[in-house]
Scaffold this active site. Structure first.
Site, PDB file in Angstrom:
ATOM      1  N   TYR A  10     -66.102 -10.073 -98.492  1.00  0.00           N
ATOM      2  CA  TYR A  10     -65.773  -9.526 -97.160  1.00  0.00           C
ATOM      3  C   TYR A  10     -65.346 -10.667 -96.228  1.00  0.00           C
ATOM      4  O   TYR A  10     -66.156 -11.515 -95.874  1.00  0.00           O
ATOM      5  CB  TYR A  10     -67.023  -8.843 -96.626  1.00  0.00           C
ATOM      6  N   TYR A  28     -54.799  -7.836 -95.797  1.00  0.00           N
ATOM      7  CA  TYR A  28     -54.561  -6.455 -96.226  1.00  0.00           C
ATOM      8  C   TYR A  28     -54.782  -5.482 -95.066  1.00  0.00           C
ATOM      9  O   TYR A  28     -53.837  -4.988 -94.463  1.00  0.00           O
ATOM     10  CB  TYR A  28     -55.474  -6.111 -97.413  1.00  0.00           C
TER      11      TYR A  28
END
Ligand SMILES: [Zn+2]
Lengths: 135, 387
Positions: free
Chosen positions: B285, B333
Site C-alpha cells: 500500500y 494507478y
C-alpha cells in the site's frame, strides 16, 4: 497571534494547555514506573498505574524528523511554507510541533539538532513550538 | 457446520471487481460506486445479492450498502481502521465463514475521492487527539502527516530523497501499459526529484494520485467455491494478520520501523505456513513513496537499509525477483482515499492470470496494507492453489 486551527482542551488535556498558557511545558509522569508519557490521560499507558503526576519539563528537545510543507491547509490563510516536526523531549516523549525562528530550508534543519520550547498564541490557547538553540 | 481453520486456503475469494471506471467518475456518487463494484463482483462469482448473508465495508455504513443492494445479512463488519480496512475485512470474513456465522460475504469499497460526489463533508475535530496535538501545527492533509517520519527512516539507514524517487520510477514501469492508470508517463529519478514540491522531502510524484473508484470482493468457503462457475479462478486465503498503534504519528513506537507492519505480517506468515522465499508477488500500500521502503524491511523481505537498493537495482520491476505494486500502485494507478481494496484486487488479478501486466508463474501473493497515517496495518497471503 498565529492563524490556524485552535485546539479545544478536554478535561484530561486541560493541564497541558493551562501550562502552555503560563509559559510552561507540562507533561505527565508515572510515579510507579517513573516514565514520562504523552498525550495526556489520567493513567500510565506503560504500566496502567493511576498514580501519575503533571511535571514541568525542561523544554529541551531534539529534532527527530520533519517535513517542509509547501502546501499549507487553507485554515492557515497563508501560503508560507511550514516546518512541521517531530521532536523528542529530553524527558522522553515525542511531540508534533513547528520549528520557528529559522528559514524553512533543509540546510537549516539537521536531525538531532538541539531545540528549546517557545509558546505562540493561537486563538484562546498557546501552542508549544520549538526554536533551534544554535542557528 | 463443522468448524474449519480460516487459514490454509479454506476460505476463497470467488468474486472480485473494481468499478467499471476508476479515475474521474463525476457521474457516480460514493454509494453508487459501492453498488457498481458489488454487483460486478457478485456477477464475477456467479452469485446475486440474494445469496449474500454477510457484508462488510469501511467508512460508509454497512447498513447503507446492504440496504442499497437489498441485502438482509446475518453478519456485518464495519471495521474502519483506514485504508487497510478491507484487508481486515477479508481476515474477519474468513473467520466468520470458518465458524458458520456467514456463508457468502460481500466486502465493498466506494469513494468519490476526487469528484467528491455524495461524500460526507470533511470536518476536523479540535477536541480529538489530532485536533489538539497535530492539526494546530499544520499536520492536517495526508501529505503533511504520513510523510513526517520519512526523514528519520531514511537518515537512520544512510538513505535519502533519491531512494524515494527510485520507488516512484520502479512502480511507474508497471503503470505505463495500464490504460486504467492515472500516471502513465515514463519518469527518471531526476524528473521525480525536480517535480513540484509538496512537502520536503516529497515531490508530487512521490504522493498518490487522487481519484474516484471502488471495488468489491465475494468470499465463500473453498468447499462451496468448487460448485461455483468461478471455481477455476478462485483465490485462497492462506494467512493474515492485523494490528494498530496510535492515531498520532508522533506517538509511533519507533519512527524508523512500524511495529504494526511487523506484527501483522509476522502473523500472516505464521498462519499461512509459508516463507518469504515462497512469495512471487507483493502489493505494498503506497499512499506515499516511503511506505514500500518501510514495508519491504518491516515485513522481512529485505534487511535493514536494503529497501532503497532493492528498488534501484530493479528487483521490484517487470522481470524482477519480487514484482511489487504491479498495477502501478497508489502513486500511479489509482487512489480514492482508502487504497487497500485496489491492492487486493490486483493481487487477485495476478493470481488469476488476468492482470494487465502479468507476472509469470504466480502462486503466492503477499498484500500489506496500512491504515490512516501509520495508525494500523493488515496483511494477507493469497494463493491460487486449491487446498
Ligand atoms: Zn507507569
Amino acid at each position: 497571534m498565529s492563524i490556524g486551527p485552535i485546539p479545544e482542551p478536554t478535561p484530561e488535556t486541560a493541564p497541558f494547555w493551562q501550562g502552555a498558557a503560563e509559559g510552561e511545558l507540562r507533561i505527565q509522569r508515572c510515579i510507579r514506573c517513573e516514565s514520562f508519557y504523552f498525550y495526556p490521560r489520567p493513567f500510565c499507558p506503560k504500566c496502567n498505574s493511576d498514580e501519575v503526576e503533571w511535571k514541568r519539563v525542561s523544554g529541551r528537545a531534539r529534532l527527530s524528523s520533519y517535513i517542509i510543507n509547501y502546501r499549507p491547509s487553507p485554515e492557515f490563510e497563508s501560503k508560507d511554507p511550514q516546518i512541521i516536526a517531530l521532536v523528542t523531549l529530553e524527558e522522553g516523549p515525542r511531540l508534533c510541533t513547528n520549528i520557528v525562528g529559522v528559514e524553512p530550508e533543509p540546510d537549516n534543519l539537521r536531525l538531532g539538532m538541539e531545540l528549546q520550547v517557545a509558546f505562540e498564541p493561537r486563538g484562546d490557547q498557546f501552542l508549544p513550538v520549538f526554536k533551534p538553540v544554535r542557528i | 457446520m463443522p468448524l474449519i481453520s480460516p487459514n490454509g486456503g479454506n476460505i476463497a475469494i470467488v468474486g472480485a471487481s473494481e468499478t467499471e471506471r476508476v479515475g474521474v467518475v463525476p457521474d457516480m456518487s460514493m454509494i453508487q460506486l459501492h453498488a457498481d463494484a458489488a454487483r460486478r463482483a457478485l456477477k464475477d462469482a456467479g452469485l446475486t445479492p440474494a445469496d449474500v448473508d454477510g457484508i462488510a465495508t469501511a467508512e460508509t455504513q454497512v447498513i447503507e450498502v446492504a440496504a442499497m443492494l437489498g441485502i438482509r445479512p446475518r453478519w456485518m463488519d464495519g471495521t474502519t481502521i483506514g485504508g487497510c480496512s478491507f484487508m481486515a475485512h477479508v481476515r474477519h470474513a474468513a473467520a466468520a465463514i470458518a465458524t458458520g456465522q456467514a456463508s457468502v460475504v460481500l466486502i465493498t469499497h466506494g469513494e468519490s475521492g476526487r469528484s467528491w460526489v455524495g461524500m460526507p463533508n470533511y470536518s476536523m475535530n479540535p477536541r480529538g487527539p489530532d485536533g489538539q496535538f497535530e492539526q494546530p501545527f499544520g499536520a492536517i492533509a495526508p501529505y503533511s502527516l504520513f510523510t513526517l517520519p520519512a526523514l528519520a527512516f531514511l537518515e537512520a539507514r544512510g538513505m535519502g530523497q533519491r531512494d524515494l524517487a527510485e520507488v516512484v520510477v520502479a512502480q511507474r514501469e508497471w503503470a505505463i501499459p495500464n490504460e486504467r492508470a492515472q500516471r502513465r508517463t515514463p519518469v527518471t529519478v531526476d524528473e521525480v526529484l525536480t517535480g513540484p514540491r509538496v512537502a520536503y522531502p516529497f515531490t508530487r510524484d512521490m504522493c498518490c494520485v487522487v481519484t474516484d473508484g471502488g471495488g468489491a470482493l465475494v468470499l465463500v468457503s473453498a468447499e462451496r467455491a468448487r460448485d461455483l462457475p468461478s471455481a477455476n479462478r478462485a483465490v485462497y486465503l492462506m494467512g493474515s494478520g492485523e494490528s494498530c498503534e496510535s492515531v498520532l504519528v508522533s506517538q509511533m513506537d519507533d519512527l524508523t520501523s512500524f511495529g504494526s507492519f511487523r506484527r501483522a505480517s509476522a502473523e500472516a506468515f505464521e498462519t499461512a505456513g509459508v516463507t518469504h522465499d515462497d512469495i512471487d508477488h507483493a502489493m505494498f500500500y503506497d499512499a506515499f513513496a516511503h511506505l514500500p521502503l518501510y514495508m519491504l524491511e518491516d515485513t522481512g523481505f529485505v534487511g535493514f537499509g536494503e529497501s532503497g537498493a532493492f528498488h534501484a537495482e530493479g528487483h521490484t520491476r517487470p522481470g524482477g525477483r519480487l514484482p511489487i505494486n504491479t498495477n502501478g500502485g497508489g502513486m500511479s494507478y489509482t487512489h480514492s482515499g482508502m487504497y487497500g481494496m485496489y491492492a487486493i484486487q490486483e493481487a487477485v488479478r495476478q493470481l488469476r492470470g488476468e492482470a494487465v501486466v502479468q507476472v509469470p508463474d504466480m502462486k503466492l501473493s503477499f498484500v500489506q496494507g496500512v491504515g490512516g497515517l501509520f495508525w494500523s496495518a493488515a496483511s494477507l497471503i493469497l494463493s491460487n492453489q486449491a487446498p
